[in-house]
Design an enzyme around this catalytic site. Structure first.
Site, PDB file in Angstrom:
ATOM      1  N   ARG A   1      67.719 -24.052  40.175  1.00 65.03           N
ATOM      2  CA  ARG A   1      69.129 -23.465  40.085  1.00 65.03           C
ATOM      3  C   ARG A   1      68.579 -23.412  38.244  1.00 65.03           C
ATOM      4  NH1 ARG A   1      73.862 -25.684  42.122  1.00 65.03           N
ATOM      5  NH2 ARG A   1      74.958 -24.563  40.355  1.00 65.03           N
TER       6      ARG A   1
ATOM      7  N   ARG B   1      84.076 -24.807  36.792  1.00 69.21           N
ATOM      8  CA  ARG B   1      83.858 -24.295  37.787  1.00 69.21           C
ATOM      9  C   ARG B   1      85.389 -25.368  37.976  1.00 69.21           C
ATOM     10  NH1 ARG B   1      80.214 -29.321  41.139  1.00 69.21           N
ATOM     11  NH2 ARG B   1      78.834 -26.873  41.086  1.00 69.21           N
TER      12      ARG B   1
ATOM     13  N   CYS C   1      72.437 -27.354  49.608  1.00 68.12           N
ATOM     14  CA  CYS C   1      72.915 -26.915  47.921  1.00 68.12           C
ATOM     15  C   CYS C   1      72.968 -28.328  47.437  1.00 68.12           C
ATOM     16  CB  CYS C   1      74.098 -26.572  47.778  1.00 68.12           C
ATOM     17  SG  CYS C   1      75.570 -27.173  49.026  1.00 68.12           S
TER      18      CYS C   1
ATOM     19  N   GLN D   1      73.937 -21.082  43.136  1.00 64.56           N
ATOM     20  CA  GLN D   1      73.573 -21.389  44.407  1.00 64.56           C
ATOM     21  C   GLN D   1      73.074 -21.217  45.314  1.00 64.56           C
ATOM     22  OE1 GLN D   1      73.629 -25.190  45.258  1.00 64.56           O
ATOM     23  NE2 GLN D   1      72.260 -24.677  45.757  1.00 64.56           N
TER      24      GLN D   1
END
Ligand code: CP
Ligand code: NVA
Length: 313
Positions: free
Chosen positions: A300, A110, A272, A140
């Site tokens: 997820r 990330r 999300c 996502q």
């Protein structure tokens, strides 16, 4: 990897989501459905394999779902907390890649900048998976469309309206929607539209699946008759300083009961998460029976397990 014959050496990354064409998305969703229905069958599927999880930003869902997903399939997850230091600050991204590939079988990252992820992938001979960047959030969007398929049975012809900031999540919804055959309508304030290059890429993929991609201004126009209404925060991680200025600009884009009333009668609400309650979405919408935000969050886990098995084999 060096011991494998040339034709078996395959580096497969998930950097943007465009690595998966519509046929591969279909396969991914089939595998996801099987993993969700029969998780015990996959208990040892990652046996003896380790993954490094590099996070430059905070996370609840992505971190927990990757860690649980990896460990539930017999793999090991090593979490590297980079909050406070960005990738490339302590040592070059190239050196991070060259070290990690000696110890682990994949990297989940990330990052603030997509180009950091691409540099990591360019130097690592192991798969690199985007766990959110400034431009994309592919895990996502795949989970979101899987969730919609579960709910509606078929994505072809379904319309998802995204209302708010033309950000990373919006980009990935455009790209994934186009690949599944779902129509995607986006409404943003002026100056906050999704990237023109990403919209063009989504339209290119949409020609194949006959999905319709529309970039609009008015939230009411986007949600009119839509089966799915989606929003995200007005200021993403890293944009905290802009949050106050954005509030006035984005207020007309709030998803509230009045806006939801203009969607299809059987419509669902998606986000999300994390949500800023009372800002981009009201409590009444987020907590309503038609809100499927926790189904998205659950999926997820299942879709990322399928992504890991697809990339790591
Ligand atoms: N939706 C999502 O990616 O959540 P986290 O930031 O908590 O991982
Ligand atoms: N657009 C948001 C998504 C968080 C999951 C952000 O980047 O902060």
């Amino acid at each position: 990897m060096a011991t494998l014959p040339e034709n078996l050496v395959m580096t497969t990354d998930l950097l943007t989501g465009t690595e998966f064409n519509s046929a591969r998305v279909r396969e991914l969703f089939q595998l996801t459905a099987d993993i969700k229905a029969r998780p015990d069958r996959y208990r040892g599927a990652l046996g003896g394999r380790y993954l490094a999880l590099i996070f430059e930003k905070p996370s609840l869902r992505t971190r927990v779902t990757f860690e649980v997903g990896i460990q539930s399939m017999g793999g090991g997850a090593i979490f590297l907390d980079h909050i406070g230091t960005r990738l490339g600050q302590r040592e070059s991204i190239r050196d991070v890649a060259k070290n990690l590939e000696r110890w682990v079988q994949a990297i989940v990252a990330r990052v603030f900048e997509q180009k950091a992820l691409e540099e990591l992938a360019a130097h690592a001979s192991i798969p690199v998976i985007n766990a959110l960047s400034d431009l994309y959030h592919p895990c996502q969007a795949f989970a979101d469309f899987f969730t919609l398929e579960e709910r509606f049975g078929n994505l072809k012809g379904l319309t998802l309206a995204y209302v708010g900031d033309g950000n990373n999540v919006c980009h990935s919804l455009l790209l994934a929607g186009a690949r599944t055959g779902a129509n995607v309508r986006v409404a943003t304030p002026a100056g906050y539209e999704p990237s023109a290059a990403i919209v063009a890429e989504a339209r290119r993929a949409a020609r194949e699946t006959r999905a319709k991609i529309e970039i609009l201004r008015a939230p009411e126009e986007a949600v009119a008759g839509a089966q799915a209404v989606y929003t995200d925060v007005w200021a993403s991680m890293g944009q905290e300083k802009e949050a106050a200025a954005r509030e006035n600009i984005f207020l007309p884009y709030q998803v509230n009961e009045a806006l939801m009333a203009q969607a299809a009668p059987d419509s669902v609400f998606l986000h999300c998460l994390p949500a800023h309650r009372g800002m981009e979405v009201t409590d009444a919408v987020l907590d309503a029976p038609r809100s499927i935000v926790y189904d998205q969050a659950e999926n997820r886990l299942h879709v990322q397990k399928a992504i890991l098995l697809t990339l790591l084999g």
